[in-house]
Design an enzyme around this catalytic site. Structure first.
Site, mmCIF file in Angstrom:
data_model
loop_
_atom_site.group_PDB
_atom_site.id
_atom_site.type_symbol
_atom_site.label_atom_id
_atom_site.label_comp_id
_atom_site.label_asym_id
_atom_site.label_seq_id
_atom_site.Cartn_x
_atom_site.Cartn_y
_atom_site.Cartn_z
ATOM 1 N N ASP A 22 -9.525 41.344 29.539
ATOM 2 C CA ASP A 22 -10.551 40.645 28.761
ATOM 3 C C ASP A 22 -9.958 40.020 27.500
ATOM 4 O O ASP A 22 -8.982 40.527 26.953
ATOM 5 C CB ASP A 22 -11.645 41.661 28.387
ATOM 6 N N HIS A 39 -6.649 31.538 29.762
ATOM 7 C CA HIS A 39 -6.451 32.077 31.120
ATOM 8 C C HIS A 39 -5.007 31.834 31.582
ATOM 9 O O HIS A 39 -4.434 32.655 32.293
ATOM 10 C CB HIS A 39 -7.437 31.433 32.094
ATOM 11 N N TRP A 71 -19.182 33.064 38.277
ATOM 12 C CA TRP A 71 -19.621 31.749 38.796
ATOM 13 C C TRP A 71 -20.531 31.057 37.781
ATOM 14 O O TRP A 71 -20.687 29.849 37.808
ATOM 15 C CB TRP A 71 -20.379 31.906 40.117
ATOM 16 N N ARG A 73 -20.039 30.644 34.658
ATOM 17 C CA ARG A 73 -19.308 30.001 33.550
ATOM 18 C C ARG A 73 -19.292 28.484 33.726
ATOM 19 O O ARG A 73 -19.598 27.991 34.816
ATOM 20 C CB ARG A 73 -17.878 30.546 33.501
ATOM 21 N N LEU A 133 4.755 48.536 45.130
ATOM 22 C CA LEU A 133 3.526 48.491 44.325
ATOM 23 C C LEU A 133 2.429 47.861 45.175
ATOM 24 O O LEU A 133 2.652 46.832 45.816
ATOM 25 C CB LEU A 133 3.736 47.626 43.065
HETATM 26 C C1 FPP Z 1 -11.826 37.656 30.821
HETATM 27 O O1 FPP Z 1 -11.583 37.034 29.570
HETATM 28 C C2 FPP Z 1 -10.896 37.144 31.802
HETATM 29 C C3 FPP Z 1 -11.243 36.507 32.968
HETATM 30 C C4 FPP Z 1 -12.632 36.295 33.377
HETATM 31 C C5 FPP Z 1 -10.219 35.981 33.878
HETATM 32 C C6 FPP Z 1 -8.961 36.793 33.989
HETATM 33 C C7 FPP Z 1 -7.942 35.955 34.624
HETATM 34 C C8 FPP Z 1 -6.624 35.960 34.324
HETATM 35 C C9 FPP Z 1 -5.976 36.845 33.344
HETATM 36 C C10 FPP Z 1 -5.737 35.035 35.022
HETATM 37 C C11 FPP Z 1 -5.105 35.677 36.234
HETATM 38 C C12 FPP Z 1 -5.895 35.271 37.371
HETATM 39 C C13 FPP Z 1 -5.583 35.380 38.669
HETATM 40 C C14 FPP Z 1 -6.475 34.710 39.604
HETATM 41 C C15 FPP Z 1 -4.466 36.097 39.247
HETATM 42 P P1 FPP Z 1 -12.754 36.143 28.949
HETATM 43 O O2 FPP Z 1 -12.560 34.736 29.395
HETATM 44 O O3 FPP Z 1 -14.085 36.726 29.301
HETATM 45 O O4 FPP Z 1 -12.469 36.283 27.435
HETATM 46 P P2 FPP Z 1 -13.555 36.253 26.263
HETATM 47 O O5 FPP Z 1 -14.374 37.501 26.420
HETATM 48 O O6 FPP Z 1 -12.711 36.272 25.042
HETATM 49 O O7 FPP Z 1 -14.344 34.996 26.423
#
Ligand code: FPP
Length: 248
Positions: A22, A39, A71, A73, A133
């Protein structure tokens, strides 16, 4: 040879770590970047974290990459995350395979674009015999949806009510064959489960860090493992030390 943190005895290394990655959005906004840049930075960090997981000797890693709620977002962010999944497979699959990583997917694959489904299935097939792993990628996943899906499959298979046990439910979950997570790490300081592994997390230990996911480095990971190693896991019973004392 696996690099084990000096202060952690081998038997105290969790078998299964699950991570709620997160804070990508906030990491980006703080720097004046669009959310997708967060991301992308999160994806770079995922690569480093997988390597550290192997080095620490953890056998199973489950990552929450896209929930069924995501979805909702903005469309460009959803498209970006779909692109990232494909890009990670295109760029990283051979390296992960060479490193002995077995890729698994948890969630509703059938609801994704057929091109993505094909790539994911190819990655699963290629790596299916690897055992250094096991990497479960939760993509289009939610814990409640997983349980609904398991109940539907049990009914379709004609399972009798009296045969529905903990073990039976485990067999019908997307995570069948994976032990429950010993340790769940959540970055960015939020104190919630967010529909992640809600069945499997019954006795998981938690490590919450204020760091945003792109900043979660190997040192913080080590801290999480060290904290876990000091926990007394009682599973609703009393500790073995207490038991010995009361029997003395
Ligand atoms: C949450 O942070 C994160 C996500 C919803 C996406 C996580 C994805 C990655 C780390 C990329 C790797 C992905 C794959 C497909 C291998 P947030 O966007 O909710 O952060 P915020 O709470 O600060 O808005």
């Amino acid at each position: 040879m696996a690099e084990i943190p000096s202060t952690i005895p081998l038997e105290k290394i969790p078998q299964h770590v699950a991570i709620i990655m997160d804070g990508n959005g906030r990491w980006a906004i703080q720097r004046g970047f669009p959310r997708l840049a967060g991301h992308k930075a999160g994806t770079e960090n995922l690569r480093r974290t997988i390597r550290s997981t192997v080095e620490f000797g953890v056998k199973y890693l489950t990552i929450y990459a896209f929930s069924t709620e995501n979805w909702g977002r903005p469309p460009e962010e959803v498209q970006g995350l779909m692109f990232i999944l494909q890009d990670v497979i295109d760029r990283e699959l051979n390296e992960l395979h060479k490193e002995g990583v077995q890729l698994r997917h948890i969630g509703r694959l059938e609801k994704l674009d057929p091109k993505i489904q094909k790539k994911v299935l190819k990655a699963i097939e290629l790596t299916k015999n690897n055992d250094r792993l096991i990497l479960n990628v939760a993509f289009n996943y939610s814990g409640r949806d997983e349980i609904v899906c398991a109940i539907q499959k049990m009914i379709k298979d004609g399972i009798a009510a009296e045969d529905v046990t903990d073990e039976m439910v485990n067999k019908y979950l997307f995570t069948a064959g994976t032990p429950d997570p010993d340790l769940i790490i959540r970055t960015s300081g939020e104190l919630r489960l967010s529909n992640f592994l809600i069945w499997q997390a019954a006795y998981s230990e938690w490590f919450i860090t204020p760091k945003f996911w792109p900043d979660f480095d190997k040192e913080e990971y080590r801290r999480a493992l060290e904290t876990y190693a000091q926990r007394d896991r009682r599973y609703g019973k009393v500790s073995s030390a207490e038991l010995q004392e009361s029997n003395a």
